[in-house]
Design a protein around this motif. Structure first.
Motif, mmCIF file in Angstrom:
data_model
loop_
_atom_site.group_PDB
_atom_site.id
_atom_site.type_symbol
_atom_site.label_atom_id
_atom_site.label_comp_id
_atom_site.label_asym_id
_atom_site.label_seq_id
_atom_site.Cartn_x
_atom_site.Cartn_y
_atom_site.Cartn_z
ATOM 1 N N ILE A 113 0.849 -1.193 0.000
ATOM 2 C CA ILE A 113 0.000 0.000 0.000
ATOM 3 C C ILE A 113 0.879 1.236 0.000
ATOM 4 C CG2 ILE A 113 -1.888 -1.164 1.218
ATOM 5 C CD1 ILE A 113 -0.919 0.350 3.769
ATOM 6 N N LYS A 114 0.253 2.397 -0.180
ATOM 7 C CA LYS A 114 0.967 3.665 -0.057
ATOM 8 C C LYS A 114 0.918 4.104 1.399
ATOM 9 C CE LYS A 114 0.143 5.608 -4.614
ATOM 10 N NZ LYS A 114 -0.463 6.731 -5.347
ATOM 11 N N CYS A 115 2.032 4.581 1.910
ATOM 12 C CA CYS A 115 2.081 5.130 3.264
ATOM 13 C C CYS A 115 1.120 6.321 3.321
ATOM 14 C CB CYS A 115 3.503 5.578 3.581
ATOM 15 S SG CYS A 115 3.685 6.484 5.137
ATOM 16 N N PRO A 116 0.234 6.384 4.327
ATOM 17 C CA PRO A 116 -0.719 7.493 4.406
ATOM 18 C C PRO A 116 -0.052 8.856 4.581
ATOM 19 C CG PRO A 116 -1.275 5.774 5.993
ATOM 20 C CD PRO A 116 0.022 5.413 5.385
ATOM 21 N N GLN A 117 1.187 8.867 5.044
ATOM 22 C CA GLN A 117 1.868 10.137 5.296
ATOM 23 C C GLN A 117 2.678 10.613 4.088
ATOM 24 O OE1 GLN A 117 1.324 11.907 8.109
ATOM 25 N NE2 GLN A 117 2.461 13.507 7.125
ATOM 26 N N CYS A 118 3.533 9.742 3.563
ATOM 27 C CA CYS A 118 4.445 10.174 2.483
ATOM 28 C C CYS A 118 4.164 9.506 1.134
ATOM 29 C CB CYS A 118 5.889 9.912 2.890
ATOM 30 S SG CYS A 118 6.335 8.155 2.935
ATOM 31 N N GLU A 119 3.248 8.564 1.117
ATOM 32 C CA GLU A 119 2.827 7.842 -0.087
ATOM 33 C C GLU A 119 3.901 6.931 -0.679
ATOM 34 O OE1 GLU A 119 0.838 10.438 -2.843
ATOM 35 O OE2 GLU A 119 -0.703 10.930 -1.378
ATOM 36 N N THR A 120 4.926 6.592 0.094
ATOM 37 C CA THR A 120 5.920 5.624 -0.340
ATOM 38 C C THR A 120 5.290 4.233 -0.312
ATOM 39 O OG1 THR A 120 7.732 6.926 0.589
ATOM 40 C CG2 THR A 120 8.168 4.600 0.241
ATOM 41 N N PRO A 121 5.513 3.413 -1.330
ATOM 42 C CA PRO A 121 4.982 2.047 -1.275
ATOM 43 C C PRO A 121 5.557 1.307 -0.065
ATOM 44 C CG PRO A 121 5.743 2.562 -3.483
ATOM 45 C CD PRO A 121 6.192 3.692 -2.592
ATOM 46 N N THR A 122 4.693 0.638 0.679
ATOM 47 C CA THR A 122 5.114 -0.065 1.883
ATOM 48 C C THR A 122 4.318 -1.351 2.042
ATOM 49 O OG1 THR A 122 5.512 0.194 4.245
ATOM 50 C CG2 THR A 122 3.521 1.197 3.391
ATOM 51 N N LEU A 123 4.879 -2.294 2.775
ATOM 52 C CA LEU A 123 4.204 -3.566 2.994
ATOM 53 C C LEU A 123 3.184 -3.448 4.112
ATOM 54 C CD1 LEU A 123 7.202 -6.061 2.842
ATOM 55 C CD2 LEU A 123 5.605 -5.462 1.019
ATOM 56 N N TYR A 124 1.999 -3.961 3.851
ATOM 57 C CA TYR A 124 0.973 -4.029 4.884
ATOM 58 C C TYR A 124 0.961 -5.475 5.373
ATOM 59 C CZ TYR A 124 -3.299 -3.134 7.434
ATOM 60 O OH TYR A 124 -4.217 -2.968 8.437
ATOM 61 N N ASP A 125 1.885 -5.739 6.292
ATOM 62 C CA ASP A 125 2.108 -7.094 6.758
ATOM 63 C C ASP A 125 2.645 -7.035 8.184
ATOM 64 O OD1 ASP A 125 2.350 -10.000 5.973
ATOM 65 O OD2 ASP A 125 4.428 -9.597 6.551
ATOM 66 N N VAL A 126 2.527 -8.137 8.913
ATOM 67 C CA VAL A 126 3.027 -8.167 10.291
ATOM 68 C C VAL A 126 4.528 -7.930 10.360
ATOM 69 C CG1 VAL A 126 1.158 -9.597 11.185
ATOM 70 C CG2 VAL A 126 3.190 -10.688 10.255
#
Length: 69
Positions: A6-19
């Motif tokens: 997903i995109k980070c809600p703050q900086c919009e960098t692609p990031t993993l939405y995982d544990v």
């Protein structure tokens, strides 16, 4: 199960939405703290609509205004 990106809600960098991402949904601790600071300083607010009665110019039976003085 595939890992969601997903995109980070703050900086919009692609990031993993995982544990494996301890800051999810953020990309880093920095973005998480920036967001927390915005909430704490009331930078984010839910807009409220004004109460209709508070802005009413209706008159009572004797001709006076219902609006508080």
């Amino acid at each position: 199960m595939p890992v969601k990106q997903i995109k980070c809600p703050q900086c919009e960098t692609p990031t993993l939405y995982d544990v494996s991402n301890p800051w999810r949904p953020f990309c880093s601790e920095r973005c998480k703290l920036i967001d927390l600071g915005e909430w704490a300083s009331e930078g984010y607010q839910i807009p409220l609509s004004p109460e209709p009665d508070l802005w009413s110019d209706e008159l009572t039976d004797d001709g006076s205004s219902k609006r508080p003085h």
